[in-house]
Motif scaffolding. Structure first.
Motif, PDB file in Angstrom:
ATOM      1  N   PHE A 156     -11.542   1.222  -1.341  1.00  0.00           N
ATOM      2  CA  PHE A 156     -10.812   1.362   0.090  1.00  0.00           C
ATOM      3  C   PHE A 156     -10.201   3.015  -0.007  1.00  0.00           C
ATOM      4  N   LEU A 157     -10.767   3.560   0.738  1.00  0.00           N
ATOM      5  CA  LEU A 157     -10.300   4.987   0.955  1.00  0.00           C
ATOM      6  C   LEU A 157      -9.020   5.191   1.606  1.00  0.00           C
ATOM      7  N   ASN A 158      -7.883   5.437   0.832  1.00  0.00           N
ATOM      8  CA  ASN A 158      -6.592   5.407   1.335  1.00  0.00           C
ATOM      9  C   ASN A 158      -6.110   6.572   1.678  1.00  0.00           C
ATOM     10  N   LEU A 159      -6.041   6.813   3.100  1.00  0.00           N
ATOM     11  CA  LEU A 159      -5.786   7.900   4.030  1.00  0.00           C
ATOM     12  C   LEU A 159      -4.265   7.924   4.347  1.00  0.00           C
ATOM     13  N   SER A 160      -3.523   8.990   4.264  1.00  0.00           N
ATOM     14  CA  SER A 160      -2.045   9.111   4.931  1.00  0.00           C
ATOM     15  C   SER A 160      -2.373   9.340   6.284  1.00  0.00           C
ATOM     16  N   LEU A 200       0.983  -1.357  -0.223  1.00  0.00           N
ATOM     17  CA  LEU A 200      -0.121  -0.068   0.209  1.00  0.00           C
ATOM     18  C   LEU A 200       0.850   1.202   0.147  1.00  0.00           C
ATOM     19  N   ARG A 201       1.978   1.123   0.860  1.00  0.00           N
ATOM     20  CA  ARG A 201       2.551   2.554   0.807  1.00  0.00           C
ATOM     21  C   ARG A 201       3.500   2.588  -0.355  1.00  0.00           C
ATOM     22  N   ARG A 202       3.960   1.774  -1.098  1.00  0.00           N
ATOM     23  CA  ARG A 202       4.672   1.904  -2.394  1.00  0.00           C
ATOM     24  C   ARG A 202       3.988   2.100  -3.454  1.00  0.00           C
ATOM     25  N   ASP A 203       2.404   1.513  -3.796  1.00  0.00           N
ATOM     26  CA  ASP A 203       1.777   1.451  -4.962  1.00  0.00           C
ATOM     27  C   ASP A 203       0.847   2.495  -5.107  1.00  0.00           C
ATOM     28  N   PHE A 204       0.345   3.213  -3.855  1.00  0.00           N
ATOM     29  CA  PHE A 204      -0.710   3.860  -3.893  1.00  0.00           C
ATOM     30  C   PHE A 204      -0.744   5.157  -3.269  1.00  0.00           C
ATOM     31  N   ASP A 205      -0.687   6.508  -3.689  1.00  0.00           N
ATOM     32  CA  ASP A 205      -0.295   7.754  -3.152  1.00  0.00           C
ATOM     33  C   ASP A 205      -1.640   8.457  -2.695  1.00  0.00           C
ATOM     34  N   PRO A 206      -1.883   8.482  -1.489  1.00  0.00           N
ATOM     35  CA  PRO A 206      -2.925   8.998  -0.813  1.00  0.00           C
ATOM     36  C   PRO A 206      -3.289  10.266  -1.564  1.00  0.00           C
ATOM     37  N   ARG A 207      -2.473  11.318  -1.924  1.00  0.00           N
ATOM     38  CA  ARG A 207      -2.464  12.492  -2.346  1.00  0.00           C
ATOM     39  C   ARG A 207      -2.767  12.560  -3.871  1.00  0.00           C
ATOM     40  N   TYR A 208      -2.762  11.524  -4.440  1.00  0.00           N
ATOM     41  CA  TYR A 208      -2.672  11.302  -6.136  1.00  0.00           C
ATOM     42  C   TYR A 208      -3.938  12.156  -6.579  1.00  0.00           C
ATOM     43  N   GLY A 214     -11.308   8.452   7.300  1.00  0.00           N
ATOM     44  CA  GLY A 214     -11.036   8.254   6.097  1.00  0.00           C
ATOM     45  C   GLY A 214     -12.196   8.757   5.006  1.00  0.00           C
ATOM     46  N   GLY A 215     -13.243   9.332   5.437  1.00  0.00           N
ATOM     47  CA  GLY A 215     -14.314   9.848   4.674  1.00  0.00           C
ATOM     48  C   GLY A 215     -15.476   9.088   4.194  1.00  0.00           C
ATOM     49  N   LYS A 216     -15.619   8.015   4.833  1.00  0.00           N
ATOM     50  CA  LYS A 216     -16.709   6.944   4.305  1.00  0.00           C
ATOM     51  C   LYS A 216     -18.016   7.939   4.400  1.00  0.00           C
ATOM     52  N   ASP A 217     -18.387   8.207   5.443  1.00  0.00           N
ATOM     53  CA  ASP A 217     -19.735   9.142   5.429  1.00  0.00           C
ATOM     54  C   ASP A 217     -19.990  10.171   4.533  1.00  0.00           C
ATOM     55  N   GLY A 218     -19.006  10.825   4.475  1.00  0.00           N
ATOM     56  CA  GLY A 218     -19.028  12.096   3.674  1.00  0.00           C
ATOM     57  C   GLY A 218     -19.293  11.385   1.964  1.00  0.00           C
ATOM     58  N   THR A 219     -18.466  10.645   1.668  1.00  0.00           N
ATOM     59  CA  THR A 219     -18.529   9.950   0.395  1.00  0.00           C
ATOM     60  C   THR A 219     -20.046   9.254   0.162  1.00  0.00           C
ATOM     61  N   ILE A 220     -20.720   8.835   1.055  1.00  0.00           N
ATOM     62  CA  ILE A 220     -21.991   8.315   0.751  1.00  0.00           C
ATOM     63  C   ILE A 220     -22.955   9.274   0.564  1.00  0.00           C
ATOM     64  N   ARG A 221     -22.629  10.354   1.418  1.00  0.00           N
ATOM     65  CA  ARG A 221     -23.554  11.591   1.392  1.00  0.00           C
ATOM     66  C   ARG A 221     -23.467  12.287   0.112  1.00  0.00           C
ATOM     67  N   HIS A 222     -22.527  12.486  -0.477  1.00  0.00           N
ATOM     68  CA  HIS A 222     -22.214  13.444  -1.634  1.00  0.00           C
ATOM     69  C   HIS A 222     -22.531  12.559  -2.804  1.00  0.00           C
ATOM     70  N   VAL A 223     -21.873  11.510  -3.050  1.00  0.00           N
ATOM     71  CA  VAL A 223     -22.054  10.588  -4.071  1.00  0.00           C
ATOM     72  C   VAL A 223     -23.302  10.147  -4.512  1.00  0.00           C
ATOM     73  N   VAL A 270      -8.410   1.255  -5.203  1.00  0.00           N
ATOM     74  CA  VAL A 270      -7.844   2.167  -3.772  1.00  0.00           C
ATOM     75  C   VAL A 270      -7.869   3.662  -4.358  1.00  0.00           C
ATOM     76  N   VAL A 271      -8.790   4.455  -3.656  1.00  0.00           N
ATOM     77  CA  VAL A 271      -9.121   5.864  -3.996  1.00  0.00           C
ATOM     78  C   VAL A 271      -8.399   6.627  -2.926  1.00  0.00           C
ATOM     79  N   PRO A 272      -7.409   7.636  -3.596  1.00  0.00           N
ATOM     80  CA  PRO A 272      -6.614   8.593  -2.803  1.00  0.00           C
ATOM     81  C   PRO A 272      -7.702   9.338  -1.910  1.00  0.00           C
ATOM     82  N   ALA A 273      -7.619   9.346  -0.725  1.00  0.00           N
ATOM     83  CA  ALA A 273      -8.560   9.927   0.148  1.00  0.00           C
ATOM     84  C   ALA A 273      -8.096  11.227   1.032  1.00  0.00           C
TER      85      ALA A 273
END
Length: 342
Positions: A189-193, A26-34, A79-88, A248-251
């Motif tokens: 998966f909401l990928n948070l730093s 996870l650390r190597r392959d996906f950037d949370p700020r992408y 990680g933003g699960k609730d906000g993601t559901i509410r907005h999307v 893997v969604v940058p969060a």
């Protein structure tokens, strides 16, 4: 998927997809700020477009009533699960969406197998079900805190070496079973730093109206950050399949995470491509008979069919041909005319 929008969405979410069979770090392959080179002001309009697409395809999904969709959302705290559901899901019909949140299992739930409580909350055909946390808690939290296995009252032969590999296999088979029966499984998966999580925790502490969202347990779990990163990496590697891939969604940027989540769900619905049902010949006759009766009830001077008077092609489609009705009515613009005698 003939729709060009589907091709653009597939290209956009491609970098987020975990290739089945790949080994994820996870650390190597996906950037949370992408953020794919995108700016926030451009993202607002894209999110509106995504929400509009979801509304369109959800209506078709419900009308066809053949497929169901299960969206699994996983993330660490804040990680933003609730906000993601509410907005999307802001533009969809709430009657066709069911959100289930999974907390600590109850005594009744612990008296069943570990997938039982999740199976009880699956969506029906024509519905979108959202799991805010999901059955993957059983290979995440339970793995980081193996003392939870004691509460599950497993027989001796069910624990020990190979437990997690077996659960990965069982979950993959369960999701394959759901897919084979018309229920699409999409996993985000909401990928948070770690630093962004700290910032969000501090905001919850500093703002009185956010205090209720913070728990001392959140900080205790944060101390196990490395353990969770390992558990997430193992989970993504073992359970991203052709029939139920992980994204893997940058969060770190909430606005971008919401765009990505909307795109992933829209792509799933567009892949299904649900269609409005076509009525049979007898049902068509019944519709036309009802139409004629309602037309004759129109007040003097009012269009017999107000909608068709503004949309002439809709009236011809309802009649099943491309010519005006034989009763002398001009495309729904007035009451049927009487034939002259003689």
């Amino acid at each position: 998927m003939a729709d060009e929008r589907a091709e653009r969405i597939a290209e956009f979410i491609g970098p987020l997809r975990v290739k089945p069979g790949s080994k994820v770090n996870l650390r190597r392959d996906f950037d949370p700020r992408y953020r794919a080179g995108m700016r926030k002001r451009d993202g607002i309009e894209l999110l509106r477009t995504g929400v509009s697409l979801l509304a369109e395809y959800q209506e078709r999904l419900a009308a066809q009533n053949t497929y169901g969709v299960l969206l699994c959302l996983q993330a660490l705290d804040a990680g933003g699960k609730d906000g993601t559901i509410r907005h999307v899901m802001s533009g969809v019909n709430p009657q066709g969406v069911r959100v289930s949140s999974f907390k600590v299992p109850s005594t009744e739930e612990l008296d069943h197998d570990y997938l039982w409580r999740y199976a009880c909350r699956l969506p029906g055909r024509g519905e979108i079900g959202i799991f805010n946390r999901s059955h993957y808690e059983e290979v995440l939290v339970v793995r980081v805190h193996p003392e939870n296995l004691v509460r599950q009252k497993l027989p001796d032969e069910a624990g020990g070496p190979g437990l997690w590999d077996r659960r990965y296999r069982e979950i993959n088979n369960w999701e394959r079973y759901l897919t084979d029966n018309g229920f699409k499984v999409v996993k985000i998966f909401l990928n948070l730093s770690k630093e962004e999580q700290r910032i969000r925790f501090m905001k919850r502490i500093d703002l009185p109206e956010r205090n209720w969202k913070f728990s001392a347990a959140d900080v205790r779990e944060r101390r196990r950050w490395d353990d969770y990163q390992h558990a997430f990496s193992e989970m993504l590697s073992a359970t991203s399949t052709k029939w139920a891939p992980w994204y893997v969604v940058p969060a770190d940027r909430k606005w971008f995470a919401r765009i990505c989540a909307a795109a992933v769900l829209a792509h799933t619905l567009m892949d299904i491509d649900p269609q409005y049902p076509e009525v049979g010949k007898q049902a068509r006759k019944d519709l036309l008979a009802a139409k004629r009766e309602l037309e004759h009830e129109a007040p003097a001077g009012a269009p017999a069919d107000p909608y068709a008077s503004r949309h002439p092609t809709a009236d011809r489609a309802a009649d099943g041909n491309d010519t005006p009705a034989a009763d002398g009515r001009a495309s729904g613009t007035g009451r049927p005319t009487k034939k002259k005698r003689g």
